[in-house]
Design a protein around this motif. Structure first.
Motif, PDB file in Angstrom:
ATOM      1  N   TYR A   5      30.427  22.479 -53.478  1.00  0.00           N
ATOM      2  CA  TYR A   5      29.498  22.535 -52.229  1.00  0.00           C
ATOM      3  C   TYR A   5      28.432  23.093 -53.677  1.00  0.00           C
ATOM      4  N   LEU A   6      28.104  23.654 -54.559  1.00  0.00           N
ATOM      5  CA  LEU A   6      27.507  24.730 -55.347  1.00  0.00           C
ATOM      6  C   LEU A   6      27.802  23.567 -56.444  1.00  0.00           C
TER       7      LEU A   6
ATOM      8  N   TYR B  74      16.564  15.406 -49.541  1.00  0.00           N
ATOM      9  CA  TYR B  74      17.412  16.104 -48.289  1.00  0.00           C
ATOM     10  C   TYR B  74      18.441  16.609 -49.231  1.00  0.00           C
ATOM     11  N   PRO B  75      19.596  15.610 -49.953  1.00  0.00           N
ATOM     12  CA  PRO B  75      20.332  16.248 -50.198  1.00  0.00           C
ATOM     13  C   PRO B  75      20.469  17.544 -51.311  1.00  0.00           C
ATOM     14  N   ILE B  76      19.459  18.143 -51.110  1.00  0.00           N
ATOM     15  CA  ILE B  76      19.182  19.131 -52.947  1.00  0.00           C
ATOM     16  C   ILE B  76      18.213  19.899 -51.104  1.00  0.00           C
ATOM     17  N   ASN B  77      17.921  19.710 -50.932  1.00  0.00           N
ATOM     18  CA  ASN B  77      18.140  20.658 -48.951  1.00  0.00           C
ATOM     19  C   ASN B  77      18.857  21.146 -49.273  1.00  0.00           C
ATOM     20  N   ARG B  78      20.351  20.169 -48.266  1.00  0.00           N
ATOM     21  CA  ARG B  78      21.106  20.628 -48.085  1.00  0.00           C
ATOM     22  C   ARG B  78      22.344  21.159 -48.111  1.00  0.00           C
ATOM     23  N   PHE B  79      21.595  21.323 -49.687  1.00  0.00           N
ATOM     24  CA  PHE B  79      22.849  21.653 -51.074  1.00  0.00           C
ATOM     25  C   PHE B  79      22.728  23.096 -51.575  1.00  0.00           C
TER      26      PHE B  79
ATOM     27  N   MET C  41      20.557  24.945 -49.397  1.00  0.00           N
ATOM     28  CA  MET C  41      21.311  25.776 -48.546  1.00  0.00           C
ATOM     29  C   MET C  41      22.114  26.633 -48.029  1.00  0.00           C
ATOM     30  N   GLU C  42      23.385  25.634 -48.281  1.00  0.00           N
ATOM     31  CA  GLU C  42      24.466  25.967 -48.423  1.00  0.00           C
ATOM     32  C   GLU C  42      24.529  27.234 -49.682  1.00  0.00           C
ATOM     33  N   THR C  43      24.290  26.922 -51.213  1.00  0.00           N
ATOM     34  CA  THR C  43      23.870  27.398 -51.477  1.00  0.00           C
ATOM     35  C   THR C  43      24.407  28.955 -51.626  1.00  0.00           C
ATOM     36  N   LYS C  44      22.518  28.682 -51.032  1.00  0.00           N
ATOM     37  CA  LYS C  44      22.486  29.815 -51.125  1.00  0.00           C
ATOM     38  C   LYS C  44      22.674  30.881 -49.456  1.00  0.00           C
ATOM     39  N   ARG C  45      22.963  30.452 -48.895  1.00  0.00           N
ATOM     40  CA  ARG C  45      24.396  30.889 -47.869  1.00  0.00           C
ATOM     41  C   ARG C  45      25.405  31.589 -48.337  1.00  0.00           C
ATOM     42  N   GLN C  46      26.223  30.470 -49.117  1.00  0.00           N
ATOM     43  CA  GLN C  46      27.019  31.434 -50.301  1.00  0.00           C
ATOM     44  C   GLN C  46      27.222  32.729 -51.049  1.00  0.00           C
ATOM     45  N   LEU C  47      25.603  32.568 -51.400  1.00  0.00           N
ATOM     46  CA  LEU C  47      25.634  33.434 -51.947  1.00  0.00           C
ATOM     47  C   LEU C  47      25.185  34.961 -51.368  1.00  0.00           C
ATOM     48  N   ASP C  48      24.669  34.914 -50.123  1.00  0.00           N
ATOM     49  CA  ASP C  48      24.736  35.821 -49.261  1.00  0.00           C
ATOM     50  C   ASP C  48      26.025  36.446 -48.725  1.00  0.00           C
TER      51      ASP C  48
END
Length: 291
Positions: free
Chosen positions: A157-158, A175-180, A182-189
């Motif tokens: 995902y990153l 859309y894809p930049i926002n989508r991924f 969001m997921e990258t920042k969630r993983q970092l969290d």
């Protein structure tokens, strides 16, 4: 965006040529070799065929850490696989890894030789072979494996998600930049919350889980991936930064980042490695050109 400008997938997809982007020339919907070429074999039992992408760096770090720990049998020959040129589609490489992805390893200390592909598999193989960087305690070992497999499942995902659409896609789409993102920042969290209470991913001991995760997420927060540190506000992840800086300072990690590296400052590159002394005997001419 109006409906008449949106992509409408056909009922049956057909490959009609390159789709654009930095890696378009090596993307194809079929497996197997494109050309015949044998892989070189050096003097050591362990033969590594790779490039210093994050997945390649994982194994470089592990081998250098093993040598730093005194495991002389972990000495290895590292051969450069230029994925942009399609080296991973040679008949020799496909024989080792039918998926045509780096890194790939051959252990000639076994009879017959053992092929090992997928970075996570290589890390576990080496940890078990040398009895290092994987806890023996049941709970700690399981925790290390948890985080190793977390990295294996999360990093696409990153890389293939965020990295591709943010840095490599021929056109930028929200859309894809926002989508991924969001997921990258969630993983970092996820990492930041865990590392707030743990020195390393499996607890108190540095393990292959840290090596694997550092290659992606550690280098991301240190500003080395996709030129995206400011965009992702990596300064917010203080515990990930503490962990990443500690690992980055390890001499074996510094060496591992150099092996089969073809980008960045010439002094940080070692295109192919065949002996530990290569780190000390490189010349500017050798660093700057092909090995």
């Amino acid at each position: 965006m109006s409906n008449d400008t949106q992509y409408q997938p056909p009922k049956v997809w057909k490959w009609e040529g390159e789709s654009g982007g930095q890696f378009a020339s090596i993307n194809r919907p079929i497996a197997g070799p494109t050309h015949d070429k044998e892989l070189p074999v050096g003097k050591h039992p362990l033969q590594l065929y790779s490039l210093a992408t994050p997945n390649g760096v994982k194994v470089n770090i592990m081998l250098e850490e093993l040598l730093a720990l005194g495991h002389d049998q972990a000495e290895y020959d590292a051969w450069l696989i230029r994925i942009g040129d399609g080296d991973q589609f040679s008949s020799g490489f496909v024989e080792i890894n039918p998926n045509s992805k780096i890194p790939a390893l051959v252990d000639h200390s076994t009879q017959p030789a053992t092929r090992v592909f997928e970075s996570g598999s290589i890390l576990v193989y080496l940890a078990e072979k040398f009895g290092a960087f994987l806890p023996t305690d049941h709970k700690a070992r399981t925790e290390a494996m948890n985080w190793l497999f977390w990295q294996m499942g999360s990093a696409p995902y990153l890389g293939g998600g965020f990295g591709h659409f943010y840095a490599y896609a021929p056109e930028k789409y929200e859309y894809p930049i926002n989508r991924f993102t969001m997921e990258t920042k969630r993983q970092l969290d996820v990492l930041d919350r865990h590392l707030a209470d743990h020195e390393f991913l499996a607890g108190d001991s540095y393990s292959i889980a840290d090596m694997a995760t550092f290659a992606w997420y550690g280098q991301l927060v240190l500003g080395r991936l996709y030129d995206a540190a400011e965009f992702l506000s990596v300064h917010e992840y203080t515990h990930v930064l503490r962990w990443a800086r500690a690992i980055d300072a390890r001499p074996a990690v510094k060496r591992g980042r150099m092996v089969n590296r073809t980008f960045g400052e010439p002094a940080e590159q070692l295109h192919e490695r065949h002996d530990a002394s290569d780190f000390d005997t490189r010349t500017q001419d050798k660093i700057g050109g092909d090995s």
